[in-house]
Design a protein around this motif. Structure first.
Motif, PDB file in Angstrom:
ATOM      1  N   GLU B 100       0.849  -1.187   0.000  1.00  0.00           N
ATOM      2  CA  GLU B 100       0.000   0.000   0.000  1.00  0.00           C
ATOM      3  C   GLU B 100       0.886   1.238   0.000  1.00  0.00           C
ATOM      4  O   GLU B 100       2.040   1.151   0.395  1.00  0.00           O
ATOM      5  N   ASN B 104      -0.911   5.668   3.928  1.00  0.00           N
ATOM      6  CA  ASN B 104      -2.229   5.328   3.376  1.00  0.00           C
ATOM      7  C   ASN B 104      -3.325   5.770   4.352  1.00  0.00           C
ATOM      8  O   ASN B 104      -3.170   5.673   5.571  1.00  0.00           O
ATOM      9  N   ARG B 127       0.086  -6.687   5.281  1.00  0.00           N
ATOM     10  CA  ARG B 127      -0.030  -5.438   4.527  1.00  0.00           C
ATOM     11  C   ARG B 127       1.190  -4.588   4.855  1.00  0.00           C
ATOM     12  O   ARG B 127       1.547  -4.435   6.013  1.00  0.00           O
TER      13      ARG B 127
END
Ligand SMILES: [Zn+2]
Ligand SMILES: [Zn+2]
Lengths: 153, 394
Positions: B100, B104, B127
């Motif tokens: 990501e 973010n 992630r």
């Protein structure tokens, strides 16, 4: 250079000069244009494209999904937020720097360089009516004929 | 628990790098495209290879300004990626590493966690930021204390200092120039100077890739480009694809007056280096920000002083824009000239600049602590999305 230029001033009647706000607006529009993904419209916006998309992992022998997959449109609604909304939210999520806004590169310490709007080489002159840069009489002529105040932001 | 492979998705705003850690990654356009020539269907991801005529291609991208905004588009492209048409996977069986953007936004982070656990039924999820994976890869190969990662992608360029494997967030800098701005600017100047190509993002993006280079001496190259005849070693013609006999354009010596060619050409002169120059001088297009080398120094100067030396000695570049010929050398010579003489400066262009972060995912999967970085579905079901904010430092 003057013959050409003065001719233009005459047929333009009163010389229009873009004010500072209009120049800034033009500059901002130019930067925004650099952000776009497309300049044209969707060529088939009127058509409903077949929604058929490959099914998730429908390939191998064993059935992998226990439940029915949700549609793309479901997630569009479920997570619908605009960029502006997200930036606003971020002020609560990460109120103190470092965050998205604080990470933006600061201005350069080096002087700005100026390029001729027509040919791209370095420019020394500024068009009086609109503030565009140009490098030579030749490029100024092209600019006055094709751009200058012909379109306004 | 240990798996023999994991699935790595470096989910870029323009291309996704995707595949199992045991195989080579695929580079998939992370978008849906529509062609003027093809009314019946959109092209999802790599399906664009089946499109016979890519002129006037229209893009629908999941990302806006570098963030995942259009979830319906993303879901469609992901469904394609995870299907047998591209790179089939069962997330029940293999862990997923997905990247990501830095900083973010929180709702996007929540949505990521939700969609992978609930829609794609992930068992194990990590992630992370692409720069984290790149730093990990560099550190594994060099055993260095600090790394300064430069990721120059489609939406922007990020400069991220890492100290002992941890990103030093105060030193992170984002320059709002990436491949998209360069392509758009090239489109504008070509459209103004010679031929309206505003609708031809796809073709002009290729022209950019095939023609542009980073100047090592900008003023000198400007002089060369002004030269006439043989003195001008920069001017070239770019032959545009016509999609009958030519599918991709190419750069060639300028056409002579008597020469004839079936295809249309673009004359490229100072455009060849003033376009990538925007990465070094964003103010050339009115974006009031530092260029990459200056931002590297600014970033390093905002780190604790005793790490400056190690950071200067470990600058790593990756991302699509780093592929321009001369990119590494220019970053090196500019940083060298800004840094104090007694410091060593090392600038490395990643081996495979497009897939470097993806390769880093492969490395981190081999880490003996890999599973402690991840969240399992059981943990998610028990503790919810809050746990993801604790564990993933995005
Ligand atoms: Zn000029
Ligand atoms: Zn003007």
């Amino acid at each position: 250079m003057s013959a050409r230029e003065s001719g233009r001033v005459k047929d333009g009647g009163k010389t229009r000069v873009l004010d500072d706000a209009a120049r800034k607006r033009r500059a901002r529009k130019a930067v925004e244009a650099l952000e776009q993904d497309n300049f044209h419209e969707d060529p088939h916006a009127d058509l409903v494209m077949s929604k058929k998309i490959p099914k998730f992992a429908d390939s191998n022998e064993k059935p992998t999904r226990k439940k029915k997959a949700r549609s793309a449109d479901y997630y569009k609604m479920r997570f619908r937020k605009s960029f502006a909304q997200l930036v606003e939210e971020d002020a609560n999520f990460r109120p103190e720097p470092p965050n998205y806004l604080s990470a933006q590169a600061p201005p350069s310490k080096f002087p700005e360089r100026h390029f001729c709007a027509i040919c791209g080489f370095l420019s020394k002159y500024t068009c009086i009516p609109c503030g565009a840069r140009y490098c030579s009489v030749r490029c100024l002529g092209t600019h006055l004929d094709t751009r200058c105040l012909k379109w306004t932001a | 628990m240990s798996d023999s492979s994991c699935y790595i998705l470096d989910n870029g705003a323009y291309t996704a790098k995707v595949g199992f850690s045991t195989l080579e990654p695929k580079i998939v356009p992370n978008c849906i495209m529509k062609a003027k020539s093809e009314r019946r269907r959109p092209f999802i991801g790599s399906q664009i290879d089946e499109c016979r005529d890519a002129s006037g291609l229209f893009y629908i991208l999941p990302f806006q300004k570098g963030f995942l905004i259009n979830w319906d588009t993303q879901k469609t492209v992901w469904d394609y990626m995870f299907s047998k048409e591209c790179c089939p996977v069962n997330f029940n069986e293999v862990p997923l590493i997905i990247t990501e953007p830095l900083f973010n936004f929180s709702s996007i982070q929540e949505a990521m966690t939700e969609i992978f656990f609930e829609e794609y039924e992930c068992q194990t999820l990590l992630r992370t930021n692409a720069t984290d994976l790149a730093e990990y890869k560099h550190r594994k190969g060099n055993n260095n204390e600090c790394t300064l990662v430069v990721d120059s992608g489609y939406s922007f360029t990020y400069i991220v200092p890492y100290i002992k494997g941890k990103k030093h967030k105060e030193g992170i800098i984002r320059i709002d120039i990436g491949g998209k701005v360069l392509t758009n600017h090239l489109k504008e100047i070509i459209s103004y100077r010679q031929l309206n190509v505003l609708d031809e993002t796809y073709v002009i993006n290729q022209a950019k890739e095939d023609s542009c280079f980073v100047s090592q001496d900008f003023m000198k190259d400007m002089e060369i480009a002004k030269g006439r005849g043989e003195k001008n070693t920069i001017v070239r013609d770019y032959v545009l694809p016509d999609y009958t006999s030519l599918r991709r354009g190419y750069l060639r010596a300028p056409l002579q007056p008597q020469e004839e060619l079936e295809q249309q050409t673009l004359r490229l002169n100072n455009e060849r280096f003033t376009i990538p120059e925007l990465l070094f001088h964003p103010s050339d297009v009115g974006i009031p920000q530092m260029g990459i080398p200056e931002a590297i120094m600014h970033s390093i100067n905002s780190c604790p002083e005793d790490h400056m030396e190690s950071l200067l000695a470990n600058i790593v570049l990756y991302g699509g824009n780093t592929l321009f010929p001369g990119f590494r050398d220019r970053v090196y010579s500019d940083v060298r000239s800004f840094a104090l003489d007694h410091f060593d400066v090392n600038v490395t262009l990643a081996d495979s600049p497009l897939t470097y972060a993806w390769e880093g995912g492969k490395e981190i999967f081999r880490d003996s602590d890999f599973y402690s970085y991840c969240i399992t579905r059981e943990e998610y079901e028990e503790e919810g999305k809050a746990l993801a904010f604790e564990r993933f430092d995005i």
